[in-house]
Design a protein around this motif. Structure first.
Motif, short mmCIF file in Angstrom:
data_model
loop_
_atom_site.label_atom_id
_atom_site.label_comp_id
_atom_site.label_asym_id
_atom_site.label_seq_id
_atom_site.Cartn_x
_atom_site.Cartn_y
_atom_site.Cartn_z
N VAL A 186 0.81 -1.22 0.00
CA VAL A 186 0.00 0.00 0.00
C VAL A 186 0.85 1.27 0.00
CG1 VAL A 186 -1.90 -1.16 1.18
CG2 VAL A 186 -0.18 0.07 2.54
N GLY A 187 2.16 1.13 0.25
CA GLY A 187 2.97 2.33 0.39
C GLY A 187 4.09 2.51 -0.60
N LYS A 188 4.40 1.48 -1.37
CA LYS A 188 5.57 1.53 -2.26
C LYS A 188 5.51 2.71 -3.23
CE LYS A 188 8.30 -1.38 -5.37
NZ LYS A 188 8.42 -2.74 -6.00
N ALA A 189 4.35 3.04 -3.71
CA ALA A 189 4.21 4.14 -4.66
C ALA A 189 4.66 5.47 -4.05
CB ALA A 189 2.77 4.25 -5.14
N ASN A 190 4.58 5.55 -2.72
CA ASN A 190 5.01 6.76 -2.01
C ASN A 190 6.38 6.60 -1.36
OD1 ASN A 190 2.51 8.09 -2.52
ND2 ASN A 190 1.58 6.96 -0.82
N GLY A 191 7.10 5.52 -1.75
CA GLY A 191 8.41 5.29 -1.16
C GLY A 191 8.36 4.74 0.24
N GLU A 192 7.27 4.07 0.60
CA GLU A 192 7.08 3.50 1.94
C GLU A 192 7.24 1.98 1.88
OE1 GLU A 192 3.75 6.97 2.87
OE2 GLU A 192 3.16 4.89 2.44
N TYR A 193 8.07 1.45 2.75
CA TYR A 193 8.36 0.01 2.75
C TYR A 193 8.16 -0.57 4.14
CZ TYR A 193 10.24 0.65 -1.93
OH TYR A 193 10.36 0.93 -3.26
N GLY A 194 7.96 -1.88 4.18
CA GLY A 194 7.57 -2.54 5.42
C GLY A 194 8.63 -2.68 6.48
N PHE A 195 9.89 -2.87 6.07
CA PHE A 195 10.91 -3.23 7.06
C PHE A 195 12.26 -2.66 6.65
CE2 PHE A 195 13.95 -6.15 9.13
CZ PHE A 195 13.45 -6.16 10.42
N ALA A 196 13.12 -2.46 7.64
CA ALA A 196 14.50 -2.04 7.38
C ALA A 196 15.36 -2.38 8.58
CB ALA A 196 14.57 -0.53 7.10
N GLN A 197 16.64 -2.52 8.32
CA GLN A 197 17.67 -2.60 9.36
C GLN A 197 18.92 -1.94 8.80
OE1 GLN A 197 15.75 -4.14 12.70
NE2 GLN A 197 17.78 -3.26 12.51
N ASN A 198 19.81 -1.56 9.69
CA ASN A 198 21.03 -0.83 9.30
C ASN A 198 22.13 -1.81 8.87
OD1 ASN A 198 20.89 -1.54 12.12
ND2 ASN A 198 22.83 -0.48 12.41
N PHE A 199 21.93 -2.42 7.70
CA PHE A 199 22.82 -3.49 7.27
C PHE A 199 24.18 -3.02 6.76
CE2 PHE A 199 18.84 -6.08 6.93
CZ PHE A 199 19.23 -7.06 7.82
N LYS A 200 24.45 -1.72 6.80
CA LYS A 200 25.82 -1.28 6.50
C LYS A 200 26.78 -1.97 7.45
CE LYS A 200 28.82 2.77 6.20
NZ LYS A 200 28.92 4.25 6.32
N SER A 201 26.33 -2.20 8.68
CA SER A 201 27.08 -2.97 9.67
C SER A 201 26.24 -4.18 10.06
CB SER A 201 27.39 -2.13 10.91
OG SER A 201 27.92 -2.94 11.95
N PRO A 202 26.48 -5.36 9.47
CA PRO A 202 25.67 -6.53 9.78
C PRO A 202 25.64 -6.85 11.28
CG PRO A 202 26.95 -6.95 7.81
CD PRO A 202 27.45 -5.64 8.37
N GLY A 203 26.77 -6.64 11.96
CA GLY A 203 26.80 -6.92 13.39
C GLY A 203 25.85 -6.02 14.17
N SER A 204 25.82 -4.75 13.81
CA SER A 204 24.92 -3.81 14.46
C SER A 204 23.47 -4.13 14.12
CB SER A 204 25.26 -2.38 14.05
OG SER A 204 24.35 -1.46 14.60
N ALA A 205 23.20 -4.42 12.86
CA ALA A 205 21.83 -4.69 12.43
C ALA A 205 21.27 -5.95 13.08
CB ALA A 205 21.79 -4.84 10.91
N LEU A 206 21.98 -7.06 12.98
CA LEU A 206 21.48 -8.32 13.53
C LEU A 206 21.56 -8.34 15.04
CD1 LEU A 206 22.90 -10.79 10.86
CD2 LEU A 206 20.58 -9.85 11.05
N GLY A 207 22.47 -7.54 15.60
CA GLY A 207 22.58 -7.44 17.06
C GLY A 207 21.42 -6.73 17.71
N ARG A 208 20.65 -6.00 16.91
CA ARG A 208 19.46 -5.34 17.46
C ARG A 208 18.17 -5.93 16.89
NH1 ARG A 208 20.34 0.54 16.76
NH2 ARG A 208 22.53 0.05 16.48
N SER A 209 18.28 -6.99 16.10
CA SER A 209 17.07 -7.57 15.51
C SER A 209 17.03 -9.09 15.69
CB SER A 209 16.97 -7.20 14.03
OG SER A 209 18.12 -7.64 13.31
N ALA A 210 17.90 -9.82 14.99
CA ALA A 210 17.91 -11.27 15.12
C ALA A 210 18.19 -11.68 16.56
CB ALA A 210 18.97 -11.87 14.18
N ARG A 211 19.04 -10.92 17.22
CA ARG A 211 19.40 -11.26 18.60
C ARG A 211 18.18 -11.30 19.51
NH1 ARG A 211 23.15 -7.66 22.81
NH2 ARG A 211 22.61 -8.87 24.66
N VAL A 212 17.37 -10.24 19.50
CA VAL A 212 16.24 -10.17 20.44
C VAL A 212 15.16 -11.17 20.07
CG1 VAL A 212 15.09 -8.29 19.18
CG2 VAL A 212 14.64 -8.62 21.63
#
Length: 455
Positions: A186-212
């Protein structure tokens, strides 16, 4: 009052919530430089950005008001903090004061980066600040003192949820994937997406998502099984598969592979991201650093199957430490004493930067008026996990392996088997050398960690 009582008292209070370029110390500044009319220059490194404006203000106040001739330079590093610190010690340009965290202090201690602070502690300080084994103390010596702790949550855009017809935050991985797809549809046309993580640093991204997600599901967030005293990344398979599914579905914000945490926050504040997982610091971020233009909230992280079998890791117990290489340890302690003063710690909580872990502070601090903060308050599913034995694994680390799979695919079972083999080989070597002590605990029950906020 024992440590657990102190911690529980602190947590009965409400939740309270890079700037300068790196430069080395002046080689001409000796320990007595202040007495000679010259400034004693200290360098203070932190990897925290959510509180950076507040910390800069306090450092500036110290520089302006202290009568000891001490001048502190604040350096805010990015996700390369650990690597930059390693390099600084190799080149004898290490900072004087180091921000340590629950997943770094053990490593920094083993590398010899930290100086004990016991000789500086008065009886009053020992009574005020809880001593927590492995979290701020090693082999009977203290290396840091607690300030605040953090919880981990799913942060979500309430407006996009309503737009996509989603009644409540996802409780399972399957719901997470489906909700991300609905929001994107419902949001892609406006540049809206469902999910994101800061994957520039996989350790930081997964450490605050997959970990919990793993911890809430009853598994060690770093792949270590406390029952067997072995590494086993098998429980991460459905989590990583769910992340890959969102990427394959096109439900992730384009460019997440190069997305840092602050640009992610900026996009969320603008209403372009439906969900992400992170720490309770986000409440303060959207109050001041990136004022949110949307209605948002925080909810417990989903679990693999909807059943909570563990606890969402409550993180904290340390804050500042003195570098073992500092030529100005007395001056560094003077600065640390200032930063650990009750007025600053009280303001830290009241401005929404963290949950106080110091009873004397939490008892007097007012409830912060910070939007969204209620969702981060400690609940019955939060708890402190034991500290896992960090080991120097050969080859790619688990976070990098998992992120590559999310992007490129492959044989996840084979990748996990390889991770288990390499991590346990490193663990065995660390045990044999005496660097690590690891014993099986067959009675370990992650569900019993829930609601417990002291180690």
């Amino acid at each position: 009052m024992n440590k657990k009582q102190l911690m529980l008292a602190a947590l009965s209070a409400t939740l309270a919530g890079g700037l300068a370029a790196c430069s080395g110390k002046n080689a001409g500044d000796g320990p007595d430089a202040g007495a000679a009319g010259q400034k004693t220059k200290l360098v203070y490194w932190t990897g925290d950005r959510h509180d950076s404006e507040f910390i800069k203000e306090k450092v500036d106040d110290f520089n302006r008001t202290n009568s000891d001739g001490i001048e502190v330079e604040l350096v805010v590093k990015g996700d390369d903090f650990d690597q930059a610190l390693d390099m600084s010690f190799q080149t004898s340009e290490a900072p004087d004061v180091i921000r340590v965290k629950e997943n770094t202090i053990q490593t920094f201690y083993k590398k010899g980066y930290l100086a004990p602070i016991d000789d500086y502690l008065t009886d009053e300080l020992r009574a005020e600040f809880p001593q927590m084994d492995v979290l701020n103390s090693f082999d009977g010596k203290r290396y840091s003192l607690p300030n605040y702790g953090t919880t981990m949550r799913l942060i979500y855009n309430k407006e996009l949820f309503q737009k996509a017809g989603i009644a409540s935050p996802p409780a399972t991985l399957a719901e997470l994937v489906e909700d991300a797809k609905k929001i994107t549809a419902v949001g892609k046309a406006n540049g809206e997406y469902g999910f994101a993580q800061n994957f520039k640093s996989p350790g930081s991204a997964l450490g605050r998502s997959a970990r919990v997600i793993a911890e809430m599901s009853g598994y060690g967030g770093f792949g270590y099984d406390f029952k067997t005293a072995r590494y086993d990344f098998t429980p991460f398979k459905p989590i990583i598969e769910a992340f890959k599914q969102m990427k394959d579905d096109g439900s992730m914000l384009p460019g997440v592979e190069s997305l840092d945490i602050d640009p992610l926050r900026a996009q969320f504040a603008e209403g372009k991201i439906g969900m992400y997982l992170s720490f309770s610091a986000e409440a303060g971020v959207y109050q001041s650093q990136f004022p949110a233009k949307i209605e948002w909230a925080a909810a417990p992280a989903p679990t693999i199957d909807g059943n909570v079998k563990g606890a969402s890791g409550f993180l904290g117990g340390q804050w500042l430490a003195i570098s073992s290489q500092s030529a100005h340890k007395e001056a560094a302690w003077t600065f640390m004493s200032y930063m650990y003063g009750d007025p600053i710690l009280q303001q830290y909580q009241e401005k929404g930067f963290g949950i106080s872990m110091v009873p004397a502070v939490s008892e007097v601090a007012a409830k912060p008026e910070v939007y969204g903060i209620d969702g981060f308050l400690p609940n019955a599913h939060d708890g402190v996990w034991p500290v896992y034995p960090a080991v120097p694994v050969q080859g790619a680390k688990s976070d990098d392996v998992f992120f590559k799979y999310i992007l490129d695919g492959g044989d996840l079972d084979a990748l996990i088997a390889d991770l288990n083999k390499r991590y346990n080989t490193a663990l065995d070597a660390a045990i044999a050398s005496g660097d690590v002590v690891a014993s099986p605990d067959p009675a370990f029950d992650p569900a019993k960690l829930a609601g417990q906020y002291a180690s």
